[in-house]
Design an enzyme around this catalytic site. Structure first.
Site, mmCIF file in Angstrom:
data_model
loop_
_atom_site.group_PDB
_atom_site.id
_atom_site.type_symbol
_atom_site.label_atom_id
_atom_site.label_comp_id
_atom_site.label_asym_id
_atom_site.label_seq_id
_atom_site.Cartn_x
_atom_site.Cartn_y
_atom_site.Cartn_z
ATOM 1 N N CYS A 122 0.790 -1.295 -0.023
ATOM 2 C CA CYS A 122 0.000 -0.073 -0.072
ATOM 3 C C CYS A 122 0.858 1.307 0.000
ATOM 4 O O CYS A 122 0.300 2.160 -0.057
ATOM 5 C CB CYS A 122 -0.972 0.087 1.195
ATOM 6 S SG CYS A 122 -2.003 -1.533 1.197
ATOM 7 N N HIS A 262 -2.017 7.114 4.801
ATOM 8 C CA HIS A 262 -2.735 5.882 4.037
ATOM 9 C C HIS A 262 -3.734 5.651 4.947
ATOM 10 O O HIS A 262 -3.928 5.426 6.251
ATOM 11 C CB HIS A 262 -1.751 4.494 3.966
ATOM 12 C CG HIS A 262 -2.434 3.364 3.621
ATOM 13 N ND1 HIS A 262 -3.319 3.169 2.382
ATOM 14 C CD2 HIS A 262 -2.339 1.925 4.011
ATOM 15 C CE1 HIS A 262 -3.815 2.154 2.390
ATOM 16 N NE2 HIS A 262 -3.067 1.429 3.458
ATOM 17 N N ASN A 292 -9.905 0.900 2.927
ATOM 18 C CA ASN A 292 -8.667 0.837 2.488
ATOM 19 C C ASN A 292 -8.772 0.545 0.806
ATOM 20 O O ASN A 292 -8.693 -0.488 0.588
ATOM 21 C CB ASN A 292 -8.156 -0.327 3.253
ATOM 22 C CG ASN A 292 -6.519 -0.189 2.962
ATOM 23 O OD1 ASN A 292 -6.049 0.102 1.786
ATOM 24 N ND2 ASN A 292 -6.058 -1.169 3.766
HETATM 25 N N1 COA Z 1 -16.852 -8.070 12.746
HETATM 26 C C1 COA Z 1 -16.933 -8.746 14.028
HETATM 27 N N2 COA Z 1 -16.211 -9.325 14.721
HETATM 28 C C2 COA Z 1 -14.907 -9.417 14.081
HETATM 29 C C3 COA Z 1 -14.761 -8.829 12.811
HETATM 30 C C4 COA Z 1 -15.582 -8.297 12.265
HETATM 31 N N3 COA Z 1 -15.592 -7.882 10.951
HETATM 32 N N4 COA Z 1 -13.371 -9.038 12.706
HETATM 33 C C5 COA Z 1 -12.779 -9.748 13.384
HETATM 34 N N5 COA Z 1 -13.690 -9.889 14.428
HETATM 35 C C6 COA Z 1 -13.848 -10.660 15.546
HETATM 36 C C7 COA Z 1 -12.461 -11.583 15.911
HETATM 37 O O1 COA Z 1 -12.985 -12.904 15.103
HETATM 38 C C8 COA Z 1 -12.199 -11.510 17.306
HETATM 39 O O2 COA Z 1 -12.980 -12.623 17.895
HETATM 40 P P1 COA Z 1 -12.546 -13.457 18.994
HETATM 41 O O3 COA Z 1 -12.105 -12.696 20.111
HETATM 42 O O4 COA Z 1 -13.812 -14.278 19.317
HETATM 43 O O5 COA Z 1 -11.502 -14.619 18.402
HETATM 44 C C9 COA Z 1 -12.405 -10.103 17.625
HETATM 45 O O6 COA Z 1 -13.417 -9.632 16.797
HETATM 46 C C10 COA Z 1 -11.277 -9.346 17.919
HETATM 47 O O7 COA Z 1 -10.536 -9.666 16.831
HETATM 48 P P2 COA Z 1 -8.999 -8.884 16.672
HETATM 49 O O8 COA Z 1 -8.424 -9.202 15.439
HETATM 50 O O9 COA Z 1 -8.414 -8.730 17.831
HETATM 51 O O10 COA Z 1 -9.572 -7.110 16.346
HETATM 52 P P3 COA Z 1 -8.796 -6.024 16.348
HETATM 53 O O11 COA Z 1 -9.286 -5.227 17.488
HETATM 54 O O12 COA Z 1 -7.253 -6.078 16.295
HETATM 55 O O13 COA Z 1 -9.073 -5.469 15.045
HETATM 56 C C11 COA Z 1 -8.535 -4.981 12.511
HETATM 57 C C12 COA Z 1 -8.994 -5.923 13.790
HETATM 58 C C13 COA Z 1 -8.293 -6.049 11.432
HETATM 59 C C14 COA Z 1 -9.409 -4.135 12.417
HETATM 60 C C15 COA Z 1 -7.222 -4.524 13.103
HETATM 61 O O14 COA Z 1 -6.377 -5.518 13.348
HETATM 62 C C16 COA Z 1 -6.519 -3.677 11.804
HETATM 63 O O15 COA Z 1 -6.987 -2.785 11.347
HETATM 64 N N6 COA Z 1 -5.123 -4.140 11.767
HETATM 65 C C17 COA Z 1 -4.543 -3.606 10.648
HETATM 66 C C18 COA Z 1 -5.141 -4.029 9.373
HETATM 67 C C19 COA Z 1 -4.303 -3.346 8.112
HETATM 68 O O16 COA Z 1 -3.981 -2.307 8.291
HETATM 69 N N7 COA Z 1 -4.556 -3.955 7.014
HETATM 70 C C20 COA Z 1 -4.016 -3.222 5.820
HETATM 71 C C21 COA Z 1 -2.616 -2.960 5.546
HETATM 72 S S1 COA Z 1 -2.463 -1.933 4.260
#
Ligand code: COA
Length: 335
Positions: A122, A262, A292
């Protein structure tokens, strides 16, 4: 507003045109909740995203890049024939061979212009921008078109709620023209940390693991992401690169009028802004509407800022991104 720093650009140039394109179809968080175990509340509070634009199944991805480029060229008052370098930042090409650039170039009517795809996650747009700037400075081109275009909707697993809710499709472009003084790139800090390449991948479809019945069945053509690891790395990477680019530019962070990060997650942007102590009103955010869009995210946000008439000549912009690779970096521009 911050003072206007009187620093000589390391790469004098002018952004004379910007353009962007978002597909017409939108998908809201509530729409997603209709077929996934998720909710508007979860997506909004964890990411800041409310809606995203997506290509329809029959739409050709390069069309987004064509329209964004045409809009940027129209603003610059340039004909395609006047473009003497065309770089396209993209992660997933129109076709593995010959990539995206020739497809867009064909539709734009470019016939002798050198073109190439740049793949740097990205962060591809900031990489391509600085490469185009170096070409201008070296006298190899007078007018460059730099495009970021991405259709990750075609590569996310729509049954995987942890990734598919994050991405949208779109394209953004800029026209750069050579100058001898005044505006231009003040600082560049590009980085790559391959120890983090596992954080974001599409494993199959390349030479290591060509497409087969098994790769399709094992869903190895979809984007896989370690969300938490990326989140943790992103803030530090963009903060470090922004500080380094500002130091190279000879400016203070308080001199930055517009930070265009970004758009991956609003919480990442908030943490970055807090760390850099940049006032909120100087930070460009559109993730709520576009999600994104990968390599297109910065040029789309820039185009919206330009078309809203918010940027004044002489102002300083910091463009910062991170992504797969892990590639990351910051370009500091004086408008
Ligand atoms: N809706 C509901 N629940 C969701 C979900 C969704 N869309 N996506 C994940 N969950 C759940 C998970 O399954 C997890 O459940 P569990 O605790 O029962 O296992 C819980 O929510 C927490 O998940 P977690 O991964 O800890 O959430 P988080 O706070 O880390 O947020 C992201 C997840 C992906 C939003 C976050 O980590 C993120 O934005 N990371 C960076 C991603 C990024 O920038 N990518 C592009 C790079 S260019």
């Amino acid at each position: 507003m911050a003072r206007k720093a009187r620093i000589t650009p390391i790469i004098p140039l002018k952004v004379t045109g910007t353009g962007s394109f978002l597909p017409q179809k939108t998908l809201t968080n509530d729409d997603l909740a209709g077929f996934l175990d998720t909710s508007d509340e979860w997506i909004r509070t964890r990411t800041g995203i409310r809606s995203r634009h997506l290509l329809e199944p029959g739409e050709i991805p390069s069309r987004m890049g064509v329209v964004a480029s045409q809009r940027a060229l129209a603003m610059a008052g340039k004909k395609p024939a006047e473009v003497d370098l065309f770089l396209v930042a993209t992660n997933v090409p129109e076709e593995p061979i010959p990539g995206t650039a020739p497809h867009v170039a064909l539709e734009l009517g470019l016939r002798r212009t050198p073109f190439a795809d740049i793949t740097a996650g990205c962060a591809g747009f900031v990489y391509a921008l600085s490469l185009a700037g170096a070409w201008l400075q070296a006298g190899l081109a007078r007018t460059a078109l730099v495009l970021g275009t991405e259709a990750l909707s075609r590569f996310v697993d729509w049954s995987d709620r942890s990734t598919c809710v994050l991405f949208g499709d779109g394209a953004g472009a800029v026209v750069l023209e050579r100058r001898t003084e005044g505006s231009g790139i003040l600082g560049v800090a590009l980085r790559g940390d391959p120890t983090k390449l596992d954080l974001l991948r599409i494993e199959a479809g390349g030479v290591r693991l060509p497409a087969s019945g098994e790769t399709v069945q094992a869903k190895k053509h979809f984007l896989k992401m370690e969300g938490k690891g990326l989140f943790r790395a992103a803030v530090g990477m963009m903060a470090e690169a922004t500080r380094a680019a500002a130091a190279q530019a000879g400016i203070d962070l308080t001199d930055i009028h517009w930070l265009i990060p970004h758009q991956a997650n609003l919480r990442i942007i908030d943490a970055l802004v807090k760390r850099l102590k940049i006032p909120e009103e100087r930070v460009v955010v559109n993730i709520d509407r576009v999600a994104n869009t990968s390599t297109a995210s910065i040029p789309i946000a820039l185009d919206e800022l330009v078309r809203a008439g918010k940027i004044e000549d002489g102002q300083i912009l910091a463009l910062t991104a991170f992504g797969a690779g892990a590639c990351y970096g910051t370009v500091i521009l004086r408008w």
